[in-house]
Scaffold this motif. Structure first.
Motif, PDB file in Angstrom:
ATOM      1  N   SER A 158       0.815  -1.224   0.000  1.00 17.56           N
ATOM      2  CA  SER A 158       0.000   0.000   0.000  1.00 17.56           C
ATOM      3  C   SER A 158       0.843   1.265   0.000  1.00 17.56           C
ATOM      4  CB  SER A 158      -0.937  -0.008   1.212  1.00 17.56           C
ATOM      5  OG  SER A 158      -0.198  -0.136   2.427  1.00 17.56           O
ATOM      6  N   ASP A 159       2.097   1.179   0.472  1.00 20.22           N
ATOM      7  CA  ASP A 159       2.964   2.357   0.427  1.00 20.22           C
ATOM      8  C   ASP A 159       3.470   2.640  -0.987  1.00 20.22           C
ATOM      9  OD1 ASP A 159       2.694   2.786   3.096  1.00 20.22           O
ATOM     10  OD2 ASP A 159       4.554   1.767   3.668  1.00 20.22           O
ATOM     11  N   CYS A 160       3.369   1.649  -1.869  1.00 15.28           N
ATOM     12  CA  CYS A 160       3.909   1.796  -3.231  1.00 15.28           C
ATOM     13  C   CYS A 160       2.830   1.971  -4.290  1.00 15.28           C
ATOM     14  CB  CYS A 160       4.755   0.573  -3.594  1.00 15.28           C
ATOM     15  SG  CYS A 160       6.244   0.357  -2.631  1.00 15.28           S
ATOM     16  N   VAL A 161       1.722   1.234  -4.166  1.00 15.36           N
ATOM     17  CA  VAL A 161       0.736   1.220  -5.241  1.00 15.36           C
ATOM     18  C   VAL A 161      -0.690   1.256  -4.698  1.00 15.36           C
ATOM     19  CG1 VAL A 161       2.223  -0.044  -6.855  1.00 15.36           C
ATOM     20  CG2 VAL A 161       0.684  -1.314  -5.341  1.00 15.36           C
ATOM     21  N   ARG A 162      -1.612   1.664  -5.570  1.00 11.90           N
ATOM     22  CA  ARG A 162      -3.048   1.599  -5.285  1.00 11.90           C
ATOM     23  C   ARG A 162      -3.753   1.142  -6.551  1.00 11.90           C
ATOM     24  NH1 ARG A 162      -7.681   4.806  -5.790  1.00 11.90           N
ATOM     25  NH2 ARG A 162      -6.540   6.527  -6.795  1.00 11.90           N
ATOM     26  N   LEU A 163      -4.634   0.156  -6.402  1.00 15.28           N
ATOM     27  CA  LEU A 163      -5.417  -0.317  -7.546  1.00 15.28           C
ATOM     28  C   LEU A 163      -6.545   0.664  -7.808  1.00 15.28           C
ATOM     29  CD1 LEU A 163      -6.052  -2.503  -9.668  1.00 15.28           C
ATOM     30  CD2 LEU A 163      -7.446  -3.647  -7.929  1.00 15.28           C
ATOM     31  N   LEU A 164      -6.587   1.215  -9.026  1.00 17.20           N
ATOM     32  CA  LEU A 164      -7.622   2.177  -9.370  1.00 17.20           C
ATOM     33  C   LEU A 164      -8.948   1.478  -9.629  1.00 17.20           C
ATOM     34  CD1 LEU A 164      -5.653   4.564 -11.765  1.00 17.20           C
ATOM     35  CD2 LEU A 164      -5.975   4.735  -9.297  1.00 17.20           C
ATOM     36  N   ASP A 165     -10.030   2.149  -9.282  1.00 13.49           N
ATOM     37  CA  ASP A 165     -11.374   1.615  -9.475  1.00 13.49           C
ATOM     38  C   ASP A 165     -11.851   1.979 -10.873  1.00 13.49           C
ATOM     39  OD1 ASP A 165     -13.927   0.691  -9.334  1.00 13.49           O
ATOM     40  OD2 ASP A 165     -14.623   2.088  -7.784  1.00 13.49           O
ATOM     41  N   THR A 166     -11.630   1.078 -11.830  1.00 15.50           N
ATOM     42  CA  THR A 166     -12.001   1.319 -13.234  1.00 15.50           C
ATOM     43  C   THR A 166     -12.912   0.200 -13.719  1.00 15.50           C
ATOM     44  OG1 THR A 166      -9.966   0.208 -13.970  1.00 15.50           O
ATOM     45  CG2 THR A 166      -9.882   2.612 -13.717  1.00 15.50           C
ATOM     46  N   GLY A 167     -14.005  -0.015 -13.001  1.00 20.13           N
ATOM     47  CA  GLY A 167     -14.883  -1.140 -13.285  1.00 20.13           C
ATOM     48  C   GLY A 167     -15.559  -1.093 -14.638  1.00 20.13           C
ATOM     49  N   LYS A 168     -15.647   0.096 -15.263  1.00 20.29           N
ATOM     50  CA  LYS A 168     -16.291   0.188 -16.570  1.00 20.29           C
ATOM     51  C   LYS A 168     -15.359  -0.191 -17.717  1.00 20.29           C
ATOM     52  CE  LYS A 168     -19.823   3.580 -15.357  1.00 20.29           C
ATOM     53  NZ  LYS A 168     -20.396   4.927 -15.639  1.00 20.29           N
ATOM     54  N   ASN A 169     -14.093  -0.442 -17.402  1.00 17.50           N
ATOM     55  CA  ASN A 169     -13.166  -0.951 -18.422  1.00 17.50           C
ATOM     56  C   ASN A 169     -13.098  -2.467 -18.267  1.00 17.50           C
ATOM     57  OD1 ASN A 169     -10.881  -1.759 -19.951  1.00 17.50           O
ATOM     58  ND2 ASN A 169     -10.046   0.308 -19.819  1.00 17.50           N
ATOM     59  N   PRO A 170     -13.656  -3.237 -19.211  1.00 14.05           N
ATOM     60  CA  PRO A 170     -13.757  -4.691 -19.024  1.00 14.05           C
ATOM     61  C   PRO A 170     -12.488  -5.465 -19.355  1.00 14.05           C
ATOM     62  CG  PRO A 170     -14.718  -4.080 -21.119  1.00 14.05           C
ATOM     63  CD  PRO A 170     -14.263  -2.794 -20.477  1.00 14.05           C
ATOM     64  N   ILE A 171     -11.424  -4.777 -19.798  1.00 12.33           N
ATOM     65  CA  ILE A 171     -10.214  -5.481 -20.222  1.00 12.33           C
ATOM     66  C   ILE A 171      -8.988  -5.036 -19.447  1.00 12.33           C
ATOM     67  CG2 ILE A 171      -8.658  -5.889 -22.174  1.00 12.33           C
ATOM     68  CD1 ILE A 171     -11.023  -5.680 -24.035  1.00 12.33           C
ATOM     69  N   SER A 172      -8.834  -3.733 -19.261  1.00  8.61           N
ATOM     70  CA  SER A 172      -7.600  -3.183 -18.713  1.00  8.61           C
ATOM     71  C   SER A 172      -7.769  -2.764 -17.262  1.00  8.61           C
ATOM     72  CB  SER A 172      -7.161  -1.976 -19.559  1.00  8.61           C
ATOM     73  OG  SER A 172      -6.009  -1.375 -19.025  1.00  8.61           O
ATOM     74  N   LEU A 173      -6.677  -2.877 -16.497  1.00  8.14           N
ATOM     75  CA  LEU A 173      -6.629  -2.463 -15.095  1.00  8.14           C
ATOM     76  C   LEU A 173      -5.416  -1.570 -14.893  1.00  8.14           C
ATOM     77  CD1 LEU A 173      -7.362  -6.010 -13.778  1.00  8.14           C
ATOM     78  CD2 LEU A 173      -8.838  -4.074 -13.239  1.00  8.14           C
ATOM     79  N   ALA A 174      -5.463  -0.715 -13.874  1.00  2.00           N
ATOM     80  CA  ALA A 174      -4.360   0.218 -13.657  1.00  2.00           C
ATOM     81  C   ALA A 174      -4.024   0.324 -12.177  1.00  2.00           C
ATOM     82  CB  ALA A 174      -4.707   1.606 -14.207  1.00  2.00           C
ATOM     83  N   LEU A 175      -2.734   0.413 -11.893  1.00  2.00           N
ATOM     84  CA  LEU A 175      -2.210   0.666 -10.554  1.00  2.00           C
ATOM     85  C   LEU A 175      -1.598   2.059 -10.518  1.00  2.00           C
ATOM     86  CD1 LEU A 175      -0.332  -2.697  -9.872  1.00  2.00           C
ATOM     87  CD2 LEU A 175      -2.373  -1.927  -8.650  1.00  2.00           C
TER      88      LEU A 175
END
Length: 492
Positions: free
Chosen positions: A364-381
């Motif tokens: 948690s000190d390095c990354v956070r998972l973004l809430d992008t639920g409307k993108n069905p393929i890609s995820l972002a940190l």
């Protein structure tokens, strides 16, 4: 060897010994007859021997593959291939597809290649209709270029239907150069529309689209180009809302659906847009959706005449390889096989999302998972504490480290260079696509392997930050004897 010839072999061997082969041959002929009459994707995939038999028999219909002496070629393009390996690689299909005026036109001396071209386009249309676009995909054609050039051809095909002063293409921005260059190569001027920030997601600014149409006037606009498949935190455009604007102002609407066929949400957005507003053309990549070599794109739309104009825009003949690859792959998979790939991709997305969430919790000190639920393929940190603006390490170093460890496809973006689109934070974007065989008999669990590598790199990053922080504290306190080597040993 057809069924009649197999029966004739009964004079040479016991007829009973030929029954299994005769049954297989009749089954193949029935499947082939059904394919040619219905021109639809088969429910079950064909075997490799059946595929090879089909393609070799079609290749024999091209005049360059006829028996020596029966074809006398005196032109500059007669299917001549000097290297035997190249000839075998292409099954002797050397004439290509189309004619100078239309990439879908048949060739008198290449009947087999023409059949492959026509049959492939029919199957691709059925493929798109069965997997999410029954209304939008009334017609489809494969163009032997990648997605960017296919978008360029779509824009060029609209030139004659728009006013002479139409030069602008309204484009809700995504961070991919090919879309931008497609507009410029077609001779038009892109008008990027910045997205809105909605939580962690970047969404279409429909109000800005309307404002720009009213500002420039519909007659100065060639088309509106929207996108479904994109890198998080960007999410698919609001296609239905844009389609309504296009219908209201009489503007063509092109959709970049590069790798959207594998996501039902993207396909549903396209189909919905075609029923609620105006949608002229949508483009998808063959390599991203059908797992074939790069070099083909499928252009589809609800109006066959509009799609045909794109095919007629292509200058000259074209390579038959992308059509052949697509035909063999569609028949290899069948409807059920492609459905299984979609299920695998959905499972990979869930596994990747859950794995990244767990990883973000540990780091948690390095990354956070973004809430992008409307993108069905890609995820972002979101990478915390990185970049020169925060005094942290260069985020590009993480991308390089991933690549050195064999992880391709992830994008590490420095927020300082693209802050307008991606806010003022660094991030890594990854996509969950269908897992595939790297070699026969081997299916790699790519998601889990990627998570292990990323976890290791983030652990190393946190450890390095801790060392740097403690050394800095020691320097402030004048404890110059406390070295990085000692800290490294203390932190294990």
């Amino acid at each position: 060897m057809n069924s009649d010839n197999l029966l004739a072999l009964g004079r040479l061997v016991d007829q009973r010994h030929l029954q299994p082969a005769l049954g297989w041959r009749r089954g193949f002929e029935n499947r082939l007859s059904h394919l040619l009459s219905q021109r639809r994707l088969p429910e079950q995939g064909w075997s490799e021997p059946e595929l090879e038999l089909l393609i070799r028999e079609l290749a024999l219909l091209d005049m360059n593959n006829a028996n020596s002496g029966s074809c006398i070629g005196v032109g500059e393009r007669e299917g001549r291939v000097v290297c035997p390996l190249v000839y075998r690689r292409h099954f002797g299909l050397a004439h290509g597809i189309g004619r100078s005026g239309d990439v879908t036109a048949g060739q008198p001396k290449a009947a087999g290649s023409s059949v492959i071209n026509s049959l492939t386009n029919s199957l691709l249309g059925d493929w798109l209709r069965q997997f999410g676009c029954p209304k939008a995909a009334k017609c489809a054609v494969l163009i032997p270029v990648a997605t960017g050039m296919a978008l360029c051809l779509c824009l060029l095909s609209l030139r004659s239907s728009r006013p002479s002063n139409a030069k602008l293409v309204l484009w809700p921005r995504i961070d991919q150069k090919s879309c931008f260059k497609a507009i410029i190569t077609a001779g038009f001027t892109p008008v990027p529309i910045e997205p809105l920030l909605d939580g962690d997601q970047l969404v279409t600014d429909v109000t800005a689209v309307r404002s720009l149409i009213e500002q420039h006037g519909p007659d100065s606009i060639v088309a509106v180009m929207t996108t479904t498949s994109c890198f998080a935190p960007r999410v698919p455009d609001r296609l239905a809302d844009v389609a309504k604007l296009c219908a209201e102002f009489g503007l063509p609407h092109i959709v970049n659906n590069a790798y959207g066929v594998q996501a039902s949400r993207c396909m549903n957005l396209i189909n919905d847009a075609s029923t609620k507003g105006r949608l002229d053309l949508f483009v998808q990549s063959c390599d991203k959706n059908l797992l074939v070599p790069v070099g083909g794109a499928v252009i589809a739309g609800p109006d066959a005449a509009v799609v045909s104009r794109v095919a007629a825009t292509y200058p000259g003949r074209a390579s038959a390889s992308p059509s052949t690859d697509a035909l063999l792959t569609l028949l290899h998979l069948g409807r059920s096989g492609f459905a299984r790939l979609l299920d695998q991709r959905a499972a990979a997305y869930t596994r990747l999302r859950d794995g990244l969430a767990s990883l973000a919790g540990r780091h948690s000190d390095c990354v956070r998972l973004l809430d992008t639920g409307k993108n069905p393929i890609s995820l972002a940190l979101c990478l915390r504490g990185s970049g020169s603006s925060s005094g942290g390490s260069d985020p590009g170093r993480l991308g390089a480290a991933l690549f050195r460890r064999g992880c391709s496809g992830a994008r590490v973006v420095a927020g300082g260079r693209q802050a307008r689109l991606r806010r003022s934070s660094d991030r890594i974007s990854v996509r969950a696509l269908s897992e595939r065989c790297r070699r026969p008999g081997h299916v790699g669990n790519e998601v889990d392997s990627f998570l292990v590598v990323l976890d290791s790199l983030l652990t190393k990053e946190f450890r390095q930050r801790e060392i740097d922080s403690r050394v800095a504290d020691a320097d402030e306190q004048g404890d110059n004897d406390y070295s990085k080597d000692q800290l490294t040993e203390d932190l294990g």
